[in-house]
Design a protein around this motif. Structure first.
Motif, PDB file in Angstrom:
ATOM      1  N   UNK A   1       0.846  -1.192   0.000  1.00 52.82           N
ATOM      2  CA  UNK A   1       0.000   0.000   0.000  1.00 52.82           C
ATOM      3  C   UNK A   1       0.883   1.243   0.000  1.00 52.82           C
ATOM      4  N   UNK A   2       0.286   2.384  -0.230  1.00 60.00           N
ATOM      5  CA  UNK A   2       1.029   3.647  -0.166  1.00 60.00           C
ATOM      6  C   UNK A   2       1.748   3.772   1.179  1.00 60.00           C
ATOM      7  N   UNK A   3       2.960   4.267   1.097  1.00 60.55           N
ATOM      8  CA  UNK A   3       3.809   4.521   2.267  1.00 60.55           C
ATOM      9  C   UNK A   3       4.352   3.253   2.913  1.00 60.55           C
ATOM     10  N   UNK A   4       4.060   2.085   2.358  1.00 61.90           N
ATOM     11  CA  UNK A   4       4.690   0.861   2.861  1.00 61.90           C
ATOM     12  C   UNK A   4       6.192   0.911   2.574  1.00 61.90           C
ATOM     13  N   UNK A   5       6.955   0.241   3.417  1.00 62.30           N
ATOM     14  CA  UNK A   5       8.407   0.186   3.225  1.00 62.30           C
ATOM     15  C   UNK A   5       8.773  -0.967   2.296  1.00 62.30           C
ATOM     16  N   UNK A   6       9.695  -0.693   1.399  1.00 59.00           N
ATOM     17  CA  UNK A   6      10.243  -1.727   0.523  1.00 59.00           C
ATOM     18  C   UNK A   6      11.764  -1.663   0.625  1.00 59.00           C
ATOM     19  N   UNK A   7      12.354  -2.745   1.124  1.00 62.55           N
ATOM     20  CA  UNK A   7      13.809  -2.796   1.268  1.00 62.55           C
ATOM     21  C   UNK A   7      14.435  -2.971  -0.113  1.00 62.55           C
ATOM     22  N   UNK A   8      15.482  -2.199  -0.387  1.00 58.42           N
ATOM     23  CA  UNK A   8      16.217  -2.308  -1.653  1.00 58.42           C
ATOM     24  C   UNK A   8      17.709  -2.312  -1.363  1.00 58.42           C
ATOM     25  N   UNK A   9      18.455  -2.962  -2.231  1.00 58.94           N
ATOM     26  CA  UNK A   9      19.912  -2.873  -2.162  1.00 58.94           C
ATOM     27  C   UNK A   9      20.334  -1.469  -2.575  1.00 58.94           C
TER      28      UNK A   9
END
Length: 493
Positions: free
Chosen positions: A203-211
């Motif tokens: 959803x909006x503003x959810x965190x997504x971990x990225x390298x």
């Protein structure tokens, strides 16, 4: 919860920082600033307290206090509460402008990116190959004979044609991740796959971990979904597993997006032992681990690895024929559990109702004979890789490079933060570049540049000579380097 960095972890990142003859606090501040600019310490991360860091580094607390004060004065550290300031990039710098957004073009309009380089420019923003001509043509010729049998149907299939899904499932099973066709959904490329996954799960503003760094188009997909990227920096040796595990435990992101084979832009490969740890940590955090394996077949050094899906039932995998065969095929896929695939299929119908049938018939032939074009392709890429590394050593020896184990590009570390400036003047020298900050969050990687080795050696030589000439121009005119702060908008592949 905002990210934080412990004293032991920061001490490891700092390395042997106190080598100069100047004041210790200044050396500490300088190295910390570089770690922030290079993305090794993500933005909005709370640094250790003065007391804990001074203990870990075995220096006086006064040294750490003075270093933090210097960073605050320069705008790289917020005042925060107590001594735990948060990392930032000052707005009135090149790096800060990259963070807070490009200045609008004349008239207030943003410049739209071009999809291909203008005539006469060598395109180094694209890390992609021309088609495996004969192989692709033969697959389409076979598909044409099979098409009439499907014409009586409606032609819509959100999951994809069964022969193609079966072929993809068989590839996973043979590689060590038993898979059924019902666990595969065919997409219009890997980018389409990632967009579906994010739409379905976040959803909006959810965190997504990225390298950090990561693939620019993946970062764009995160931003387009109005999600918040949680960057976790690479070390010089690759993935920082303690940092990844800490970010998963603290942040509990909805999704973690990683590129284990072979990382774009660095070309590194994640060892199986790290894959196992990462899958376990993601499961414990309730995070869906998404592994982009688009470059998996481009294993230049023959390093053995197992698909990430073999290490966790909740892992979602992305694959594609774009890099191994041709981007024009627009054929990718998602591999996940059956319930997850059904969830993705429900989400997909808001975007499209399925892929083109003819391309899927051809793709089924290509996947079943996936190894056929690879030996010649890998030999060519190894030669191109060696040529590019040798050219960089001869003409730009101060640029640091590592030999990528696979993939299509070399990630260069520049001695000075000129990536954006180089990108701006590059067309004057006949080349088009993708600036280092496009591969990061918040304006990081001004000291980096991705250079693909997809071109033949003679074009690579021309490109490196052009890079040297552009670099020499910037060295001769420091004021020019400081004024070139906005890279042109370009498409990146």
């Amino acid at each position: 919860m905002a990210p934080s960095l412990g004293a032991a972890a920061l001490s490891r990142l700092l390395g042997p920082w106190n080598r100069g003859s100047g004041p210790a606090y200044r050396g500490l501040a300088d190295v910390l600033r570089l770690l922030i600019l290079d993305g090794r310490v993500p933005l909005d991360t709370a640094l250790p307290s003065e007391r804990s860091l001074s203990s870990a580094l075995e220096v006086s607390r006064t040294t750490v206090t003075a270093a933090y004060s210097s960073l605050r004065e320069q705008g790289f550290l917020s005042s925060g509460q107590g001594s735990r300031g948060r990392t930032r990039i000052p707005e009135n710098t090149t790096f800060g402008r990259a963070l807070y957004g490009p200045r609008p073009a004349a008239g207030g309009a943003q410049v739209a990116p071009g999809l291909t380089a203008p005539e006469g420019l060598v395109d180094l923003a694209y890390s992609a190959l021309p088609a495996s001509g004969e192989v692709v043509h033969r697959a389409f010729a076979a598909a044409l004979t099979e098409l009439p049998a499907l014409l009586p149907g409606f032609g819509y299939d959100a999951l994809g044609l069964l022969p193609l899904r079966q072929a993809i499932a068989d590839r996973y099973s043979a590689a060590g991740a038993p898979t059924q066709p019902s666990q595969i959904m065919v997409t219009s490329g890997a980018q389409h796959a990632l967009t579906i996954i994010i739409r379905a799960l976040a959803d909006r503003q959810d965190r997504i971990l990225v390298e950090h760094p990561s693939y620019p188009n993946a970062l764009d997909a995160v931003r387009a979904a109005h999600c918040r990227p949680v960057p976790v920096a690479f070390t010089d040796n690759g993935w920082d597993l303690p940092a990844l595990e800490s970010a998963l435990a603290q942040q509990r992101p909805t999704i973690a997006y990683v590129i284990p084979d072979f990382h774009n832009p660095t070309g590194m490969i994640m060892p199986d032992s790290q894959r196992r740890r990462l899958a376990r940590a993601a499961a414990a955090a309730g995070t869906v681990l998404v592994a982009d394996e688009t470059l998996r077949e481009l294993n230049l050094d023959g390093v053995p690895s197992t698909p990430m899906a073999a290490f966790g039932k909740t892992v979602v995998s992305i694959g594609s024929l774009s890099k191994s065969h041709w981007g024009g095929l627009r054929t990718g896929w998602i591999r996940a559990s059956e319930p997850m695939i059904q969830r993705f299929a429900s989400t997909r119908t808001a975007l499209d109702l399925g892929g083109p049938v003819m391309e899927q018939l051809a793709a089924a032939h290509l996947v079943r004979a996936l190894d056929e074009p690879l030996p010649a392709l890998l030999d060519m890429l190894r030669g191109n890789r060696a040529a590019l590394l040798a050219l960089l050593q001869d003409h730009l020896p101060e640029w640091e490079t590592a030999v990528p184990a696979g993939g299509l590009s070399v990630w260069c570390r520049l001695p000075t933060p000129i990536s954006t400036a180089l990108t701006v003047i590059a067309p004057d020298y006949g080349i088009r570049l993708a600036a280092g900050p496009r591969f990061g969050v918040g304006g990081a990687f001004e000291r980096n540049l991705r250079l693909p080795f997809t071109l033949p050696p003679e074009k690579l030589e021309a490109a490196v000579l052009a890079l040297k000439a552009a670099r020499d121009r910037l060295d001769a005119a420091p004021q020019l380097r400081r004024s070139l702060t906005h890279a042109p908008a370009v498409a990146i592949a």
